[in-house]
Design a protein around this motif. Sequence first.
Motif, PDB file in Angstrom:
ATOM      1  N   LEU A  78      -6.098   4.149 -21.727  1.00 52.62           N
ATOM      2  CA  LEU A  78      -6.196   3.455 -23.001  1.00 52.62           C
ATOM      3  C   LEU A  78      -6.297   1.950 -22.765  1.00 52.62           C
ATOM      4  O   LEU A  78      -6.009   1.458 -21.661  1.00 52.62           O
ATOM      5  N   GLN A  79      -6.655   1.221 -23.790  1.00 48.57           N
ATOM      6  CA  GLN A  79      -6.740  -0.232 -23.709  1.00 48.57           C
ATOM      7  C   GLN A  79      -5.411  -0.827 -23.236  1.00 48.57           C
ATOM      8  O   GLN A  79      -5.396  -1.866 -22.580  1.00 48.57           O
ATOM      9  N   THR A  80      -4.301  -0.171 -23.524  1.00 45.62           N
ATOM     10  CA  THR A  80      -2.972  -0.671 -23.154  1.00 45.62           C
ATOM     11  C   THR A  80      -2.452  -0.090 -21.838  1.00 45.62           C
ATOM     12  O   THR A  80      -1.321  -0.390 -21.444  1.00 45.62           O
ATOM     13  N   SER A  81      -3.239   0.723 -21.142  1.00 48.50           N
ATOM     14  CA  SER A  81      -2.794   1.299 -19.868  1.00 48.50           C
ATOM     15  C   SER A  81      -2.548   0.183 -18.848  1.00 48.50           C
ATOM     16  O   SER A  81      -3.207  -0.852 -18.866  1.00 48.50           O
ATOM     17  N   VAL A  82      -1.590   0.432 -17.956  1.00 50.30           N
ATOM     18  CA  VAL A  82      -1.240  -0.553 -16.940  1.00 50.30           C
ATOM     19  C   VAL A  82      -1.853  -0.140 -15.609  1.00 50.30           C
ATOM     20  O   VAL A  82      -1.637   0.971 -15.133  1.00 50.30           O
ATOM     21  N   GLY A  83      -2.633  -1.051 -15.038  1.00 51.55           N
ATOM     22  CA  GLY A  83      -3.224  -0.830 -13.730  1.00 51.55           C
ATOM     23  C   GLY A  83      -2.819  -1.932 -12.777  1.00 51.55           C
ATOM     24  O   GLY A  83      -2.671  -3.087 -13.190  1.00 51.55           O
ATOM     25  N   LEU A  84      -2.610  -1.578 -11.516  1.00 47.92           N
ATOM     26  CA  LEU A  84      -2.275  -2.567 -10.499  1.00 47.92           C
ATOM     27  C   LEU A  84      -3.503  -2.840  -9.632  1.00 47.92           C
ATOM     28  O   LEU A  84      -4.127  -1.902  -9.142  1.00 47.92           O
ATOM     29  N   CYS A  85      -3.801  -4.112  -9.436  1.00 50.53           N
ATOM     30  CA  CYS A  85      -4.883  -4.504  -8.546  1.00 50.53           C
ATOM     31  C   CYS A  85      -4.289  -4.652  -7.146  1.00 50.53           C
ATOM     32  O   CYS A  85      -3.302  -5.362  -6.953  1.00 50.53           O
ATOM     33  N   LEU A  86      -4.876  -3.937  -6.186  1.00 49.37           N
ATOM     34  CA  LEU A  86      -4.333  -3.882  -4.832  1.00 49.37           C
ATOM     35  C   LEU A  86      -5.298  -4.484  -3.823  1.00 49.37           C
ATOM     36  O   LEU A  86      -6.517  -4.349  -3.955  1.00 49.37           O
ATOM     37  N   ASN A  87      -4.739  -5.117  -2.771  1.00 45.86           N
ATOM     38  CA  ASN A  87      -5.580  -5.629  -1.688  1.00 45.86           C
ATOM     39  C   ASN A  87      -5.771  -4.534  -0.634  1.00 45.86           C
ATOM     40  O   ASN A  87      -5.360  -3.386  -0.834  1.00 45.86           O
ATOM     41  N   ALA A  88      -6.360  -4.877   0.503  1.00 47.00           N
ATOM     42  CA  ALA A  88      -6.650  -3.884   1.543  1.00 47.00           C
ATOM     43  C   ALA A  88      -5.389  -3.244   2.108  1.00 47.00           C
ATOM     44  O   ALA A  88      -5.407  -2.098   2.531  1.00 47.00           O
ATOM     45  N   ALA A  89      -4.270  -3.959   2.079  1.00 47.05           N
ATOM     46  CA  ALA A  89      -2.998  -3.420   2.578  1.00 47.05           C
ATOM     47  C   ALA A  89      -2.236  -2.669   1.490  1.00 47.05           C
ATOM     48  O   ALA A  89      -1.095  -2.293   1.681  1.00 47.05           O
ATOM     49  N   GLN A  90      -2.881  -2.466   0.329  1.00 46.14           N
ATOM     50  CA  GLN A  90      -2.296  -1.778  -0.821  1.00 46.14           C
ATOM     51  C   GLN A  90      -1.131  -2.557  -1.440  1.00 46.14           C
ATOM     52  O   GLN A  90      -0.242  -1.983  -2.055  1.00 46.14           O
ATOM     53  N   VAL A  91      -1.144  -3.882  -1.270  1.00 51.78           N
ATOM     54  CA  VAL A  91      -0.137  -4.759  -1.865  1.00 51.78           C
ATOM     55  C   VAL A  91      -0.613  -5.174  -3.248  1.00 51.78           C
ATOM     56  O   VAL A  91      -1.761  -5.628  -3.397  1.00 51.78           O
ATOM     57  N   PRO A  92       0.219  -5.022  -4.286  1.00 47.22           N
ATOM     58  CA  PRO A  92      -0.181  -5.433  -5.633  1.00 47.22           C
ATOM     59  C   PRO A  92      -0.457  -6.936  -5.703  1.00 47.22           C
ATOM     60  O   PRO A  92       0.310  -7.747  -5.186  1.00 47.22           O
ATOM     61  N   GLN A  93      -1.579  -7.279  -6.347  1.00 45.91           N
ATOM     62  CA  GLN A  93      -1.990  -8.678  -6.503  1.00 45.91           C
ATOM     63  C   GLN A  93      -1.889  -9.129  -7.955  1.00 45.91           C
ATOM     64  O   GLN A  93      -2.156 -10.283  -8.239  1.00 45.91           O
ATOM     65  N   GLY A  94      -1.554  -8.203  -8.849  1.00 51.67           N
ATOM     66  CA  GLY A  94      -1.446  -8.525 -10.269  1.00 51.67           C
ATOM     67  C   GLY A  94      -1.967  -7.381 -11.110  1.00 51.67           C
ATOM     68  O   GLY A  94      -2.498  -6.394 -10.592  1.00 51.67           O
TER      69      GLY A  94
END
Length: 108
Positions: A78-94
């Motif tokens: 949904l428009q309100t779903s929460v997604g995490l942006c991850l780098n190559a090491a799978q560390v959340p970036q925001g």
Amino acid sequence: MIPILTTASTVMCPHGGVAHLVTTNTEALVDGAPMLLQTDVHPIVGCPFAPVAYSPCLTIRWVTGATQTSLRNVPVLLQTSVGLCLNAAQVPQGPAIVVQVQQKAKGT
């Protein structure tokens, strides 16, 4: 009721990279675009994030989806779903930022 995300939506990382919205869903469409599922992983292109060393966002993994709207027992996004942006090491970036969504199909 909240708009459902589809492959025609626009989602970005917090640094301006754009998600390529692909899905395993081939059944449920809104205006010809497949609805996105919580299990989908979306690649990100063009993230310039470089706090100390270049560490761009590469994928989005979704933490939340719809609580009552699903496809084959998988929550839709949904428009309100929460997604995490991850780098190559799978560390959340925001968090993923939903920029544009369709307005015809909605869920909860």
